[in-house]
Design a protein around this motif. Structure first.
Motif, PDB file in Angstrom:
ATOM      1  N   PHE A 208      -3.284   1.617  11.946  1.00  0.00           N
ATOM      2  CA  PHE A 208      -4.486   2.373  12.296  1.00  0.00           C
ATOM      3  C   PHE A 208      -5.747   1.560  12.035  1.00  0.00           C
ATOM      4  O   PHE A 208      -6.686   1.558  12.839  1.00  0.00           O
ATOM      5  N   VAL A 209      -5.777   0.866  10.894  1.00  0.00           N
ATOM      6  CA  VAL A 209      -6.955   0.065  10.548  1.00  0.00           C
ATOM      7  C   VAL A 209      -7.159  -1.047  11.565  1.00  0.00           C
ATOM      8  O   VAL A 209      -8.279  -1.279  12.052  1.00  0.00           O
ATOM      9  N   GLU A 210      -6.084  -1.746  11.926  1.00  0.00           N
ATOM     10  CA  GLU A 210      -6.214  -2.849  12.871  1.00  0.00           C
ATOM     11  C   GLU A 210      -6.552  -2.339  14.272  1.00  0.00           C
ATOM     12  O   GLU A 210      -7.253  -3.013  15.039  1.00  0.00           O
ATOM     13  N   ALA A 211      -6.075  -1.124  14.599  1.00  0.00           N
ATOM     14  CA  ALA A 211      -6.434  -0.542  15.890  1.00  0.00           C
ATOM     15  C   ALA A 211      -7.930  -0.227  15.937  1.00  0.00           C
ATOM     16  O   ALA A 211      -8.594  -0.431  16.967  1.00  0.00           O
TER      17      ALA A 211
ATOM     18  N   ALA B 223     -12.994   9.787   6.116  1.00  0.00           N
ATOM     19  CA  ALA B 223     -12.599   9.919   4.708  1.00  0.00           C
ATOM     20  C   ALA B 223     -11.092   9.938   4.541  1.00  0.00           C
ATOM     21  O   ALA B 223     -10.576   9.701   3.443  1.00  0.00           O
ATOM     22  N   ARG B 224     -10.378  10.184   5.638  1.00  0.00           N
ATOM     23  CA  ARG B 224      -8.919  10.213   5.533  1.00  0.00           C
ATOM     24  C   ARG B 224      -8.336   8.853   5.176  1.00  0.00           C
ATOM     25  O   ARG B 224      -7.233   8.762   4.638  1.00  0.00           O
TER      26      ARG B 224
ATOM     27  N   ASP C 245      -8.388   8.839   1.522  1.00  0.00           N
ATOM     28  CA  ASP C 245      -7.366   9.778   1.048  1.00  0.00           C
ATOM     29  C   ASP C 245      -5.966   9.159   1.143  1.00  0.00           C
ATOM     30  O   ASP C 245      -5.145   9.302   0.232  1.00  0.00           O
ATOM     31  N   GLN C 246      -5.704   8.456   2.248  1.00  0.00           N
ATOM     32  CA  GLN C 246      -4.394   7.833   2.429  1.00  0.00           C
ATOM     33  C   GLN C 246      -4.182   6.711   1.423  1.00  0.00           C
ATOM     34  O   GLN C 246      -3.082   6.543   0.872  1.00  0.00           O
ATOM     35  N   LEU C 247      -5.220   5.926   1.170  1.00  0.00           N
ATOM     36  CA  LEU C 247      -5.108   4.859   0.173  1.00  0.00           C
ATOM     37  C   LEU C 247      -4.848   5.431  -1.215  1.00  0.00           C
ATOM     38  O   LEU C 247      -4.037   4.895  -1.983  1.00  0.00           O
TER      39      LEU C 247
ATOM     40  N   GLY D 197      -8.114  -3.110  -1.763  1.00  0.00           N
ATOM     41  CA  GLY D 197      -8.465  -2.576  -0.451  1.00  0.00           C
ATOM     42  C   GLY D 197      -9.168  -1.237  -0.557  1.00  0.00           C
ATOM     43  O   GLY D 197     -10.118  -0.956   0.192  1.00  0.00           O
ATOM     44  N   LEU D 198      -8.725  -0.387  -1.490  1.00  0.00           N
ATOM     45  CA  LEU D 198      -9.369   0.911  -1.701  1.00  0.00           C
ATOM     46  C   LEU D 198     -10.819   0.729  -2.144  1.00  0.00           C
ATOM     47  O   LEU D 198     -11.732   1.404  -1.634  1.00  0.00           O
TER      48      LEU D 198
END
Length: 462
Positions: free
Chosen positions: A185-188, A203-204, A207-209, A414-415
Motif C-alpha cells: 500500500f505504501v509503495e502504491a 491515520a490508518r 494504526d497498522q504500524l 518507520g512508525l
C-alpha cells in the motif's frame, strides 16, 4: 509394483530446488553396539548403489528383508532395506536406508562398501540441509530437528515438535504477510501520487504500524519463552561454607550427587547437574563456599565459584538460617558480584523453627526435610519468566531473537518516520528491511555462511 528386481528409477527425479551432484552416506544411529543400526544414503546415485549393495531392493516405501553384499558378492549382513524415490523422501532426493544388526564392525563394512560404490561421507547436518534446500523444510523446522534430539525435558520436546510441524514458521509468515501488505500500500501511494486519497496522510497507516508493533511484542515474548525451553537456565548455588548448598543440590536432583559433610570446605570444585524443574530445563551448579582460602586447592575452588557466578542465569545465595545473623546476610548480598538476579535462600529452617515462606527476593527452606522446596522451585520458574507449556509453544534460538529485534527496530523507526515526516519512501525502505530480517528466520533469505554455521551443529547422519 513388484518388490523384486532392480531398484526402480526415481518417480520424479530430484526436487527442483536443489540439484546435488553427489550421493552422501552416514551412520544415522549413535556409535556403539545395539540391536539395530541404520545407514542412510541420499543423492542421485542411490539407485545404482542400492543395486550393487542389495541386488534386489523393495518397491518404493516397502520394507524388504534382504542380504547386504560386499563388492565380491559376499554377504556382510542381512536386515531391512527401505527405498524412497525422489522427491518423496526426507531430503527430497532418492534415499536408501539399511537397517542392519548393531555391530560397529558391520556398520563399518557397510559404510566402506557404500564409499567404494561412489558415495561420500555426509557432513554434519547435511541430510537436513538438503531437505531445506529442496524445500522439504524451512530453516526453523530444520533447526527443530536438532532441538528435538537435544531436548532435555518433555516440555522442550513437545515445543520442538510444534516447531518441526511449522508452528513457529506460521507465526513468522503471518507477520511477514502483514508487513508485506502494508508495504504494498505504501509503495502504491508513492507510485500513484495523483490519487484523490493520500494514503500516507491516512491515520490508518499509523494504526497498522502500531498493530504490527503489538504483534512483534507478542511473538518476541513467545520466542524468549521458546529460547528458555531450548537453552534452559543456569542456577548457581553460592554462599558461605556449610550453608547447605550441597544438600540443596542433592534434594533438587533427588540423588546424592554431592558429598555432604559438617567439615567446612568439602566442596572444592564445580559440580553441575541438569534437572527438569516442572518443565523448565535447569542446570544446578554447586560451588565451593566463599571464604578466605585455607589452601591452594580451596583458593582454586573459590576462584571457580566466582567464575560460575559470572555465568549464572540466576544465583541462589544460600545461608544457614541457624548460624547467619541478618547483618552478615545483608553483607553477603552486597558483596555478591554477579550480573544475574539473586535469590536469598535461608536454609536449615528445621533447626530454627522458621516456617517455610517467601517474599519477593527470599525463600525459607529446609534441604533436610524438603519444607519450602516447592516454593523455591516456583520462584526459580517465576524469575526465569517461565510459563507452563501448551500446544501453542515452540522452541527458539538466539538468532531468532536477534532477527526479531532487528525487524522490530526497522518497524519502530518507520512508525516514528511516519508520525514525524510522513515520508513514504523512508517508510517503504524500513518495511522492506523489516521484511528481510523476518524472512531470514525461516531461511527464505539466507546466506551460505549462516546455513553452514547452523547445520554444522547437527549430528552426522541427520
Amino acid at each position: 509394483m513388484s518388490d523384486s528386481g532392480a531398484c526402480p528409477e526415481p518417480e520424479s527425479g530430484i526436487s527442483p530446488g536443489f540439484a546435488s551432484i553427489d550421493t552422501i552416506v552416514a551412520v544415522a544411529t549413535p556409535p556403539g553396539r545395539g540391536g539395530i543400526s541404520i545407514i542412510r544414503l541420499s543423492g542421485p546415485d542411490v539407485v545404482r548403489i542400492a543395486n550393487r549393495l542389495v541386488g534386489v531392493c523393495p518397491a518404493p516405501r516397502h520394507a524388504r528383508h534382504t542380504d547386504f553384499l560386499d563388492r565380491d558378492g559376499l554377504v556382510i549382513d542381512n536386515g531391512i532395506a527401505l527405498y524412497f524415490p525422489a522427491p518423496h523422501s526426507f531430503t527430497g532426493e532418492s534415499t536408501l536406508e539399511l537397517q542392519a544388526h548393531g555391530s560397529p564392525v558391520v556398520m563399518q563394512m557397510l559404510l566402506q562398501n557404500c564409499l567404494a560404490s561412489g558415495a561420500r561421507l555426509a557432513q554434519p547436518g547435511e541430510f537436513s540441509k538438503r531437505a531445506f534446500l529442496n524445500g522439504r523444510l524451512d530453516l526453523t523446522q530444520a533447526e527443530a530437528i536438532a532441538d528435538l534430539i537435544d531436548s532435555s525435558t518433555q516440555a522442550a520436546a513437545r515445543s520442538a515438535v510444534q516447531s518441526l510441524q511449522g508452528g513457529f514458521s506460521r507465526r513468522i509468515n503471518e507477520l511477514v504477510e502483514e508487513v508485506t501488505r502494508l508495504r504494498i500500500f505504501v509503495e502504491a501511494a508513492i507510485d500513484f501520487p495523483d490519487e484523490e486519497i493520500d494514503f500516507l496522510e491516512d491515520a490508518r497507516v499509523v494504526d497498522q504500524l502500531e498493530h504490527l508493533s503489538s504483534l512483534f511484542a507478542s511473538l518476541k515474548k513467545a520466542s524468549k519463552q521458546g529460547m528458555l525451553l531450548r537453552e534452559g537456565l543456569k542456577v548457581v548455588l553460592t554462599g558461605l561454607p556449610n550453608a547447605g548448598k550441597s544438600s540443596l543440590l542433592n534434594y533438587l536432583c533427588n540423588a546424592p550427587r554431592a558429598i555432604v559433610s559438617d567439615i567446612p570446605g568439602t566442596t572444592r570444585d564445580v559440580l553441575g547437574q541438569f534437572i527438569d524443574l516442572d518443565g523448565l530445563p535447569v542446570e544446578i551448579v554447586d560451588t565451593a563456599g566463599i571464604r578466605p582460602a585455607a589452601s591452594e586447592i580451596e583458593a582454586e575452588g573459590v576462584r571457580r565459584a566466582i567464575q560460575q557466578q559470572n555465568r549464572a542465569g540466576l544465583a541462589l545465595l544460600v545461608v544457614d538460617d541457624s548460624d547467619t545473623p541478618d547483618l552478615r546476610t545483608n553483607s553477603l548480598l552486597q558483596e555478591l558480584d554477579t550480573p544475574a538476579p539473586v535469590l536469598l535462600v535461608r536454609n536449615k529452617i528445621d533447626l530454627t523453627g522458621r516456617p517455610a515462606s517467601g517474599s519477593e527476593n527470599e525463600v525459607c527452606v529446609s534441604a533436610l526435610t524438603g519444607e519450602g522446596i516447592d516454593m523455591l522451585k516456583e520462584k526459580i520458574r517465576r524469575i526465569a519468566g517461565f510459563r507452563d507449556v501448551d500446544d501453542s509453544h515452540f522452541l527458539a534460538r538466539a538468532r531468532h531473537i536477534d532477527a526479531l529485534d532487528r525487524a522490530e527496530k526497522f518497524l519502530l523507526h518507520g512508525l516514528e518516520q511516519q508520525k514525524t515526516f510522513r515520508a513514504g519512501e523512508l517508510l517503504a525502505e524500513d518495511l522492506n528491511s523489516c521484511q528481510r530480517a523476518l524472512s531470514g528466520i525461516t531461511g527464505e533469505i539466507s546466506s551460505d555462511d549462516l546455513l553452514g554455521m547452523i547445520f554444522s551443529t547437527f549430528c552426522i547422519g541427520k
